[in-house]
Design an enzyme around this catalytic site. Structure first.
Site, PDB file in Angstrom:
ATOM      1  CB  SER A  63      -0.783   0.025   1.280  1.00 25.32           C
ATOM      2  OG  SER A  63      -1.574   1.380   1.524  1.00 25.32           O
TER       3      SER A  63
ATOM      4  CE1 TYR B 289      -3.876  -1.971   5.285  1.00 26.24           C
ATOM      5  CE2 TYR B 289      -3.024  -0.038   4.843  1.00 26.24           C
ATOM      6  CZ  TYR B 289      -3.600  -1.090   4.180  1.00 26.24           C
ATOM      7  OH  TYR B 289      -4.044  -1.487   2.939  1.00 26.24           O
TER       8      TYR B 289
HETATM    9  P1  NAI Z   1     -11.255  -6.348   0.201  1.00 26.57           P
HETATM   10  O1  NAI Z   1     -11.732  -6.060   1.406  1.00 26.57           O
HETATM   11  O2  NAI Z   1     -12.067  -6.078  -0.858  1.00 26.57           O
HETATM   12  O3  NAI Z   1     -10.522  -7.552  -0.042  1.00 26.57           O
HETATM   13  C1  NAI Z   1      -9.662  -8.141   1.060  1.00 26.57           C
HETATM   14  C2  NAI Z   1      -9.822  -9.646   0.543  1.00 26.57           C
HETATM   15  O4  NAI Z   1      -8.764 -10.232   1.937  1.00 26.57           O
HETATM   16  C3  NAI Z   1     -10.894 -10.341   0.861  1.00 26.57           C
HETATM   17  O5  NAI Z   1     -11.017 -11.301  -0.326  1.00 26.57           O
HETATM   18  C4  NAI Z   1     -10.842 -10.940   2.255  1.00 26.57           C
HETATM   19  O6  NAI Z   1     -11.792 -12.061   2.376  1.00 26.57           O
HETATM   20  C5  NAI Z   1      -9.512 -11.288   2.230  1.00 26.57           C
HETATM   21  N1  NAI Z   1      -8.982 -11.663   3.723  1.00 26.57           N
HETATM   22  C6  NAI Z   1      -9.013 -10.719   4.708  1.00 26.57           C
HETATM   23  N2  NAI Z   1      -8.429 -11.209   5.950  1.00 26.57           N
HETATM   24  C7  NAI Z   1      -8.356 -12.660   5.554  1.00 26.57           C
HETATM   25  C8  NAI Z   1      -8.097 -13.808   6.211  1.00 26.57           C
HETATM   26  N3  NAI Z   1      -7.905 -13.760   7.747  1.00 26.57           N
HETATM   27  N4  NAI Z   1      -8.111 -14.902   5.620  1.00 26.57           N
HETATM   28  C9  NAI Z   1      -8.391 -15.102   4.226  1.00 26.57           C
HETATM   29  N5  NAI Z   1      -8.778 -13.953   3.659  1.00 26.57           N
HETATM   30  C10 NAI Z   1      -8.730 -12.721   4.006  1.00 26.57           C
HETATM   31  O7  NAI Z   1     -10.289  -5.417   0.152  1.00 26.57           O
HETATM   32  P2  NAI Z   1      -8.953  -4.934  -0.976  1.00 26.57           P
HETATM   33  O8  NAI Z   1      -8.902  -3.552  -1.071  1.00 26.57           O
HETATM   34  O9  NAI Z   1      -9.279  -5.669  -2.335  1.00 26.57           O
HETATM   35  O10 NAI Z   1      -7.703  -5.619  -0.280  1.00 26.57           O
HETATM   36  C11 NAI Z   1      -6.848  -6.281  -1.087  1.00 26.57           C
HETATM   37  C12 NAI Z   1      -5.348  -5.855  -0.428  1.00 26.57           C
HETATM   38  O11 NAI Z   1      -5.117  -4.474  -1.334  1.00 26.57           O
HETATM   39  C13 NAI Z   1      -5.100  -5.765   1.028  1.00 26.57           C
HETATM   40  O12 NAI Z   1      -3.958  -6.283   1.390  1.00 26.57           O
HETATM   41  C14 NAI Z   1      -5.242  -4.379   1.222  1.00 26.57           C
HETATM   42  O13 NAI Z   1      -4.393  -3.939   2.425  1.00 26.57           O
HETATM   43  C15 NAI Z   1      -4.553  -3.682   0.038  1.00 26.57           C
HETATM   44  N6  NAI Z   1      -4.793  -2.326  -0.390  1.00 26.57           N
HETATM   45  C16 NAI Z   1      -5.997  -1.828  -0.635  1.00 26.57           C
HETATM   46  C17 NAI Z   1      -6.387  -0.640  -0.762  1.00 26.57           C
HETATM   47  C18 NAI Z   1      -7.583   0.077  -1.010  1.00 26.57           C
HETATM   48  O14 NAI Z   1      -7.737   1.348  -0.953  1.00 26.57           O
HETATM   49  N7  NAI Z   1      -8.575  -0.750  -1.371  1.00 26.57           N
HETATM   50  C19 NAI Z   1      -5.229   0.386  -1.058  1.00 26.57           C
HETATM   51  C20 NAI Z   1      -3.881  -0.174  -0.618  1.00 26.57           C
HETATM   52  C21 NAI Z   1      -3.713  -1.642  -0.396  1.00 26.57           C
END
Ligand code: NAI
Length: 269
Positions: free
Chosen positions: A149, A162
């Site tokens: 991120s 985070y």
């Molecule tokens: P999201 O909430 O849509 O997806 C997150 C995914 O991680 C989901 O599939 C969720 O089930 C999974 N997950 C979380 N904890 C888990 C666990 N204990 N076991 C198995 N799966 C788990 O969010 P997003 O935004 O797609 O996040 C994906 C990555 O992108 C993350 O690492 C987040 O930190 C990173 N990110 C997101 C940003 C944003 O603005 N959306 C910005 C920068 C980084």
């Protein structure tokens, strides 16, 4: 014109692929000919993304494996890798994407709980999964892409767990790129800015509030919008593809200009 990638015959495992960036990445891999492993904790969401993958894959349902797994469980991660290799016979690309956040200031009573939870989900899981995948990736001269991120580089008010988890991911990627280069494995990191996903709603924010947050950041970005999952999926496929065969140990900031424009993530600013 967007780049077209050919991952025919390759196997991609994307953690957190039941939603957001991970889902967009799994679907793009499937569309590009890869066999994909869709994994998350919610069976309905995993099944929905798996269907989207099968619909766009040149080889249909046989190219998609669904595995329910919690990344904070080492047993689950062992099973995830075993099922992947038993089903598809190989692993070419590991995308460490699963993650989330808990906001907490260092003076809060529950700060240590938040710290442990975020580090377990975002960092420890990725380190363990990488550790157990190396022997498979070595056989295919494979590839790792970690999702970090811009919070690895900028402060977020009440977000030190985070930010620390993501800063550690950046350094993990650099260190292991050096260790794994001689095994033929490249390792890179993507640092997204604000992307419209489920991440805010997963923390209990109502959809309309989440939309306002994305719009607010998008309005400050030089590109004039917040990101979409597909923006980051394209970056991940590029780094995992042979088009980037000379790139390893690097971080690709994909943020619509967030860092360049000094957009603050400290709510009081
Ligand atoms: P999201 O909430 O849509 O997806 C997150 C995914 O991680 C989901 O599939 C969720 O089930 C999974 N997950 C979380 N904890 C888990 C666990 N204990 N076991 C198995 N799966 C788990 O969010 P997003 O935004 O797609 O996040 C994906 C990555 O992108 C993350 O690492 C987040 O930190 C990173 N990110 C997101 C940003 C944003 O603005 N959306 C910005 C920068 C980084």
């Amino acid at each position: 014109m967007s780049l077209k990638f050919d991952f025919s015959g390759r196997v991609a495992l994307v953690t957190g692929s039941s939603s957001g960036i991970g889902a967009a990445t799994a679907v793009l891999f499937a569309k590009s000919g890869a066999k994909v492993v869709v994994t998350g904790r919610n069976g309905d969401k995993v099944a929905e993304v798996a269907k989207q993958c099968a619909d766009v894959s040149p080889t249909g349902v046989s190219a998609v494996l669904q595995v329910l797994a919690d990344v904070t469980s080492e047993q689950d991660l062992q099973r995830l890798v075993t099922e992947t290799v038993n089903t598809f016979g190989r692993l070419d690309v590991l995308v460490n994407n699963a993650g989330g956040y808990v906001m907490s200031a260092v003076y809060d009573d529950k700060f240590m709980d938040a710290f442990k939870s975020v580090l377990n989900t975002n960092l420890n899981s990725m380190v363990y999964l990488t550790h157990i995948c190396v022997k498979h990736l070595e056989k295919t001269k494979g590839n790792i892409v970690n999702v970090s991120s811009i919070a690895a580089k900028l402060t977020v008010l009440n977000g030190s767990p985070y930010c620390m988890s993501k800063a550690a991911i950046d350094m993990f990627g650099k260190c292991i790129a050096v260790e794994l280069g001689p095994k033929g494995i490249r390792v890179n990191t993507v640092n997204p800015g604000v992307i419209r996903t489920n991440v805010l709603e997963a923390q209990g924010l109502p959809k309309e509030v989440a939309t306002q947050v994305y719009d607010m950041f998008g309005g400050k970005y030089p590109v004039g919008r917040a990101g979409e999952g597909l923006d980051i999926a394209r970056n991940i496929l590029y780094l995992a593809s042979d088009e980037s065969s000379f790139i390893t140990g690097t971080s690709l900031v994909s943020d619509g200009g967030h860092v360049a424009a000094n957009v603050s993530m400290n709510a009081d600013d």
